[in-house]
Scaffold this motif. Structure first.
Motif, PDB file in Angstrom:
ATOM      1  N   ILE A   1      11.781  16.113  32.260  1.00 11.76           N
ATOM      2  CA  ILE A   1      10.802  15.028  32.096  1.00 11.76           C
ATOM      3  C   ILE A   1      10.894  14.067  33.275  1.00 11.76           C
ATOM      4  CG2 ILE A   1      10.084  13.073  30.671  1.00 11.76           C
ATOM      5  CD1 ILE A   1      11.204  14.598  28.253  1.00 11.76           C
ATOM      6  N   LEU A   2       9.751  13.788  33.901  1.00 15.97           N
ATOM      7  CA  LEU A   2       9.717  12.844  35.010  1.00 15.97           C
ATOM      8  C   LEU A   2       9.880  11.434  34.458  1.00 15.97           C
ATOM      9  CD1 LEU A   2       9.178  12.246  38.024  1.00 15.97           C
ATOM     10  CD2 LEU A   2       6.742  12.133  37.459  1.00 15.97           C
ATOM     11  N   VAL A   3      10.947  10.735  34.884  1.00 18.01           N
ATOM     12  CA  VAL A   3      11.221   9.394  34.357  1.00 18.01           C
ATOM     13  C   VAL A   3      10.901   8.293  35.368  1.00 18.01           C
ATOM     14  CG1 VAL A   3      12.928  10.152  32.689  1.00 18.01           C
ATOM     15  CG2 VAL A   3      13.661   9.624  35.021  1.00 18.01           C
TER      16      VAL A   3
ATOM     17  N   SER B   1       5.869   8.033  34.999  1.00 19.33           N
ATOM     18  CA  SER B   1       5.466   9.199  34.213  1.00 19.33           C
ATOM     19  C   SER B   1       4.624  10.132  35.073  1.00 19.33           C
ATOM     20  CB  SER B   1       4.662   8.773  32.975  1.00 19.33           C
ATOM     21  OG  SER B   1       3.416   8.235  33.360  1.00 19.33           O
ATOM     22  N   LEU B   2       4.469  11.360  34.617  1.00 16.78           N
ATOM     23  CA  LEU B   2       3.670  12.341  35.358  1.00 16.78           C
ATOM     24  C   LEU B   2       2.203  11.939  35.374  1.00 16.78           C
ATOM     25  CD1 LEU B   2       3.697  15.009  36.882  1.00 16.78           C
ATOM     26  CD2 LEU B   2       3.374  16.197  34.700  1.00 16.78           C
ATOM     27  N   SER B   3       1.713  11.342  34.270  1.00 11.86           N
ATOM     28  CA  SER B   3       0.310  10.924  34.211  1.00 11.86           C
ATOM     29  C   SER B   3       0.022   9.817  35.215  1.00 11.86           C
ATOM     30  CB  SER B   3      -0.057  10.448  32.798  1.00 11.86           C
ATOM     31  OG  SER B   3       0.757   9.358  32.398  1.00 11.86           O
ATOM     32  N   GLU B   4       0.966   8.900  35.397  1.00 13.08           N
ATOM     33  CA  GLU B   4       0.796   7.838  36.396  1.00 13.08           C
ATOM     34  C   GLU B   4       0.800   8.423  37.805  1.00 13.08           C
ATOM     35  OE1 GLU B   4       2.689   3.877  34.203  1.00 13.08           O
ATOM     36  OE2 GLU B   4       3.707   4.775  35.912  1.00 13.08           O
ATOM     37  N   LYS B   5       1.669   9.387  38.028  1.00 11.58           N
ATOM     38  CA  LYS B   5       1.746  10.021  39.351  1.00 11.58           C
ATOM     39  C   LYS B   5       0.437  10.735  39.681  1.00 11.58           C
ATOM     40  CE  LYS B   5       4.272  13.441  42.079  1.00 11.58           C
ATOM     41  NZ  LYS B   5       5.393  14.420  42.110  1.00 11.58           N
ATOM     42  N   GLN B   6      -0.108  11.466  38.719  1.00 17.31           N
ATOM     43  CA  GLN B   6      -1.321  12.241  38.946  1.00 17.31           C
ATOM     44  C   GLN B   6      -2.553  11.357  39.104  1.00 17.31           C
ATOM     45  OE1 GLN B   6      -1.164  14.886  35.552  1.00 17.31           O
ATOM     46  NE2 GLN B   6      -0.068  16.454  36.697  1.00 17.31           N
ATOM     47  N   SER B   7      -2.615  10.274  38.316  1.00 24.97           N
ATOM     48  CA  SER B   7      -3.792   9.389  38.378  1.00 24.97           C
ATOM     49  C   SER B   7      -3.696   8.371  39.505  1.00 24.97           C
ATOM     50  CB  SER B   7      -3.971   8.655  37.051  1.00 24.97           C
ATOM     51  OG  SER B   7      -2.888   7.757  36.823  1.00 24.97           O
ATOM     52  N   GLY B   8      -2.469   8.074  39.923  1.00 25.69           N
ATOM     53  CA  GLY B   8      -2.279   7.049  40.960  1.00 25.69           C
ATOM     54  C   GLY B   8      -2.459   5.645  40.423  1.00 25.69           C
ATOM     55  N   LYS B   9      -2.401   5.518  39.073  1.00 25.21           N
ATOM     56  CA  LYS B   9      -2.588   4.207  38.443  1.00 25.21           C
ATOM     57  C   LYS B   9      -1.489   3.965  37.420  1.00 25.21           C
ATOM     58  CE  LYS B   9      -7.639   4.386  38.846  1.00 25.21           C
ATOM     59  NZ  LYS B   9      -8.915   4.375  38.094  1.00 25.21           N
TER      60      LYS B   9
END
Length: 231
Positions: free
Chosen positions: A199-201, A217-225
């Protein structure tokens, strides 16, 4: 006379079949990043075999410029690639590159990859839960091009390139652990990620303008937000 009639009939039938194929299929041109482009600037072509027919799944085949297959499988949407079922990818020399199972555009099941010389590269196991929308990848066994095994039974050091992202780090019990370093060609960033049991922490990326972005989180990394924290 009979031979001339036979040749004429053959031409008519061939023309009819060609017209039928052209009617139901669609060919598009893709650039090096798999984005649709013009015939003058393409790297690959994609054929959607049953494009004009209403269907739950559409067969797609990508080709290199040399005419050899690059990828074949099925998509749930004829205009947007949503992989479903088995996808087979090939190296430019025609050798098999990977066999991966998908469910609703998510990897689900076994994944096996090979180098161009057909020595095995990696074995993975994917799981996808459509209810919780969560996925997990276990990296089981991997080898270098010189056939040296770097990951054995889910433990070792691993470097991967998935689409346009390259990253390297430790595998423990099949999962990413600790610091992983990598780069993203599309976003033009380098990054350092911290994993705990897959899990990306936390992580930090730096773009071509040296602008840093931190995420948890991975979702923040992917969205850039940044994701707003609930109170």
């Amino acid at each position: 006379m009979k031979k001339s009639i036979y040749i004429l009939l053959l031409v008519i039938v061939s023309s009819g079949l060609s017209a039928q194929i052209n009617m139901v299929s669609k060919k598009i041109f893709l650039d090096s990043l798999n984005r649709e482009t013009t015939p003058e600037n393409y790297y690959f072509t994609r054929v959607i075999t049953n494009y004009s027919q209403k269907s739950a799944r559409y067969v797609i085949t990508d080709f290199y410029k040399n005419g050899r297959k690059k990828m074949t499988g099925a998509t749930l949407d004829r205009d947007i690639l949503k992989k479903d079922g088995e996808f087979i990818c090939y190296h430019k020399n025609g050798a098999k590159e990977s066999v991966i199972d998908y469910s609703d555009d998510h990897k689900s099941g076994k994944e096996i990859t090979w180098y161009e010389n057909q020595s095995k590269k990696c074995e993975k196991q994917h799981s996808w839960d459509p209810k919780t929308k969560k996925s997990q990848t276990l990296i089981l066994n991997c080898w270098n091009e010189d056939k040296t095994q770097t990951v054995t039974d889910g433990n070792g050091e691993y470097e991967e390139t998935d689409s346009f992202v390259t990253q390297k780090g430790e595998i423990k019990n099949g999962l990413k652990q600790g610091v992983w370093l990598g780069n993203d060609k599309i976003r033009k960033t380098t990054f350092s990620d911290n994993y705990d049991k897959g899990i990306l922490v936390s992580g930090t990326s730096v773009d071509e303008n040296n602008i840093k972005f931190s995420y948890s989180s991975l979702s923040e990394k992917q969205s850039g937000k940044k994701t707003p924290k609930s109170k």
